[in-house]
Design a protein around this motif. Structure first.
Motif, short mmCIF file in Angstrom:
data_model
loop_
_atom_site.label_atom_id
_atom_site.label_comp_id
_atom_site.label_asym_id
_atom_site.label_seq_id
_atom_site.Cartn_x
_atom_site.Cartn_y
_atom_site.Cartn_z
N ILE A 141 0.85 -1.18 0.00
CA ILE A 141 0.00 0.00 0.00
C ILE A 141 0.89 1.24 0.00
CG2 ILE A 141 -2.01 -1.00 1.16
CD1 ILE A 141 -0.95 0.24 3.76
N CYS A 142 0.29 2.37 -0.37
CA CYS A 142 1.01 3.64 -0.37
C CYS A 142 0.28 4.62 0.53
CB CYS A 142 1.11 4.21 -1.78
SG CYS A 142 2.16 3.25 -2.87
N LEU A 143 0.97 5.10 1.55
CA LEU A 143 0.45 6.15 2.42
C LEU A 143 0.79 7.49 1.78
CD1 LEU A 143 -0.81 6.95 5.16
CD2 LEU A 143 1.48 6.84 6.14
N SER A 144 -0.23 8.31 1.55
CA SER A 144 -0.04 9.55 0.81
C SER A 144 -0.62 10.75 1.55
CB SER A 144 -0.71 9.45 -0.58
OG SER A 144 -0.18 8.38 -1.32
N ALA A 145 -0.17 11.92 1.14
CA ALA A 145 -0.72 13.17 1.68
C ALA A 145 -1.94 13.55 0.85
CB ALA A 145 0.34 14.27 1.65
N LEU A 170 8.62 -6.98 6.52
CA LEU A 170 8.15 -5.63 6.26
C LEU A 170 9.22 -4.81 5.57
CD1 LEU A 170 6.21 -4.38 9.43
CD2 LEU A 170 5.28 -4.77 7.15
N CYS A 171 8.80 -4.01 4.60
CA CYS A 171 9.70 -3.07 3.94
C CYS A 171 8.98 -1.74 3.82
CB CYS A 171 10.10 -3.58 2.56
SG CYS A 171 11.15 -2.44 1.62
N ALA A 172 9.46 -0.73 4.55
CA ALA A 172 8.86 0.60 4.52
C ALA A 172 9.82 1.54 3.79
CB ALA A 172 8.58 1.10 5.93
N GLU A 173 9.37 2.06 2.66
CA GLU A 173 10.20 2.95 1.84
C GLU A 173 9.64 4.37 1.95
OE1 GLU A 173 11.27 0.55 -2.04
OE2 GLU A 173 9.24 0.05 -1.38
N ALA A 174 10.37 5.24 2.62
CA ALA A 174 9.91 6.61 2.81
C ALA A 174 10.24 7.45 1.59
CB ALA A 174 10.55 7.21 4.05
N ALA A 175 9.27 8.24 1.16
CA ALA A 175 9.49 9.16 0.04
C ALA A 175 9.79 10.57 0.52
CB ALA A 175 8.25 9.18 -0.86
N VAL A 176 9.74 10.77 1.85
CA VAL A 176 9.98 12.09 2.44
C VAL A 176 10.85 11.92 3.68
CG1 VAL A 176 7.82 13.12 1.61
CG2 VAL A 176 7.86 11.90 3.80
N GLY A 179 10.98 17.33 8.30
CA GLY A 179 11.44 18.67 7.94
C GLY A 179 11.25 19.02 6.49
N THR A 180 10.74 18.06 5.69
CA THR A 180 10.46 18.32 4.28
C THR A 180 8.96 18.21 4.04
OG1 THR A 180 10.66 16.01 3.57
CG2 THR A 180 12.69 17.32 3.68
N ALA A 181 8.54 18.52 2.83
CA ALA A 181 7.12 18.41 2.47
C ALA A 181 7.01 17.68 1.14
CB ALA A 181 6.48 19.79 2.36
N PRO A 182 6.05 16.77 1.00
CA PRO A 182 5.87 16.09 -0.28
C PRO A 182 5.37 17.05 -1.35
CG PRO A 182 4.05 15.58 1.19
CD PRO A 182 5.05 16.36 1.99
N ALA A 183 5.68 16.74 -2.58
CA ALA A 183 5.21 17.57 -3.69
C ALA A 183 3.72 17.36 -3.90
CB ALA A 183 5.98 17.24 -4.96
N GLU A 184 3.02 18.40 -4.26
CA GLU A 184 1.58 18.28 -4.48
C GLU A 184 1.29 17.38 -5.67
OE1 GLU A 184 -2.35 21.15 -5.02
OE2 GLU A 184 -0.51 21.90 -4.11
N ALA A 185 2.18 17.40 -6.67
CA ALA A 185 1.97 16.57 -7.85
C ALA A 185 2.13 15.08 -7.54
CB ALA A 185 2.94 16.98 -8.95
N ASP A 186 2.96 14.76 -6.55
CA ASP A 186 3.17 13.37 -6.15
C ASP A 186 3.25 13.32 -4.63
OD1 ASP A 186 3.71 10.70 -5.93
OD2 ASP A 186 5.80 10.85 -6.60
N PRO A 187 2.11 13.22 -3.95
CA PRO A 187 2.09 13.34 -2.48
C PRO A 187 2.42 12.04 -1.74
CG PRO A 187 -0.14 13.15 -3.29
CD PRO A 187 0.75 13.13 -4.51
N LEU A 188 3.16 11.13 -2.38
CA LEU A 188 3.52 9.88 -1.72
C LEU A 188 4.36 10.16 -0.48
CD1 LEU A 188 3.73 6.75 -1.69
CD2 LEU A 188 5.79 7.00 -3.11
#
Length: 331
Positions: A141-145, A170-176, A179-188
């Motif tokens: 699954i993908c947890l998104s903003a 378990l494998c958790a791959e963070a995209a952020v 202290g950072t913010a996800p991009a609105e175009a790709d809020p993964l």
């Protein structure tokens, strides 16, 4: 297998196969994914192997994907199929360059390192023998903003707390990062994959991993409560969900339960408290090294979180490392 028009997909299940091809035309079809469960075009739950697909059919799909990939040039390729649950027919849909975002599923089932293999092939390397047979079962699954209360519109915000689940399978791959913010175009935010010996164990491991994954966004929202609710429904555990099921669930307003929302809110409050406590400890130790330790007179922490337009003020006290007391005032 036959070709199928993209428009004829109402009752069909979507399958994809990641394939690697070397300079000699040798093709490895790694695994078969089911990516049917989606909201609009956003994949919510990916599963491998597809439930209800016999081992013989799954092998045939992989062999067909490998054959279709040959002659496409060296490198990674993804072959897409549509499966008709009414007839058992599997039809070729399309193929495209590159590996899918869900490739960790294949790595979980086969033990392959696809990134290393891509690098190997890009430098003229070859594939020898047969690819490892997929073993066990895996979900992703993908947890998104995204805000489920606002039509799943992107709601990025500053990542104040990021806690990733860890453990066997378990494998958790963070995209952020914090202290950072996800991009609105790709809020993964986080891609979470869980593998186990069978489907039941893999699903339980995924549910547990999601519960232990926490992301707190300042000024943003996540779809964790929604994903928690989806994974807990019998349509998932009994593999009865069909194409369009999630969209219909959302249309009826049944995609969020009060229980899931409350659980996500409490988890966010505890994670935010722990993050603030870690910062306070770091400040204390830093001051102590300078010979002027300072201890805050405040007992507990007051945190404000917003849910469904309501602001909740939490007063959090940690009584011991695994026990908290929460007082909440919702306005």
């Amino acid at each position: 297998m036959t070709n199928v028009d993209d428009a004829d997909t109402t009752h069909l299940r979507r399958l994809m196969v990641p394939v690697l091809v070397d300079v000699h035309g040798t093709a490895w079809a790694t695994a078969v994914f089911d990516v049917t469960l989606r909201h609009r075009d956003h994949v919510l739950v990916a599963e491998a192997p597809p439930h209800g697909l016999s081992m013989d059919v799954e092998k045939t799909v992989r062999a067909t994907a490998a054959g279709l990939a040959q002659g496409s040039g060296a490198g990674p390729l993804t072959v897409h199929f549509l499966a008709d649950p009414r007839t058992g027919e599997v039809r070729f849909q399309k193929k495209e360059a590159g590996l899918p975002a869900e490739s960790t599923l294949a790595e979980t089932l086969t033990g392959l390192d696809l990134a290393s293999l891509q690098h190997h092939l890009a430098h003229g390397g070859s594939l020898s023998g047969e690819p490892p047979e997929p073993r066990g079962h895996a979900f992703q699954i993908c947890l998104s903003a995204r805000d489920p209360e606002a039509g799943f519109a992107p709601r990025p915000g500053l990542v104040e707390v990021l806690r990733l689940a860890a453990g066997p399978g378990l494998c958790a791959e963070a995209a952020v990062e914090e202290g950072t913010a996800p991009a609105e175009a790709d809020p993964l935010l986080v891609r979470l994959t869980a593998g186990a010996r069978n489907r039941t164990e893999a699903l339980a491991r995924l549910q547990n991993g999601l519960a232990r994954t926490t992301v707190v966004l300042r000024g943003g929202a996540t779809d964790k409560a929604f994903l928690t609710e989806i994974l807990d429904r019998p349509e998932i555990s009994h593999a009865g969900a069909e194409a369009g099921w999630v969209d219909r669930l959302v249309e009826r307003g049944e995609h969020l339960s009060p229980r899931g929302l409350r659980g996500a809110l409490v988890a966010a409050a505890l994670a935010a408290y722990d993050a603030e406590l870690d910062q306070a400890k770091a400040g204390f130790y830093g001051a102590a090294q300078r010979g002027r330790p300072e201890v805050s007179k405040e007992v507990g922490r007051t945190l404000e979180l917003r849910l469904r337009g309501h602001l909740y003020a939490f007063r959090v006290h940690r009584l011991d490392p695994a026990l908290y007391r929460l007082d909440v005032d919702g306005t």
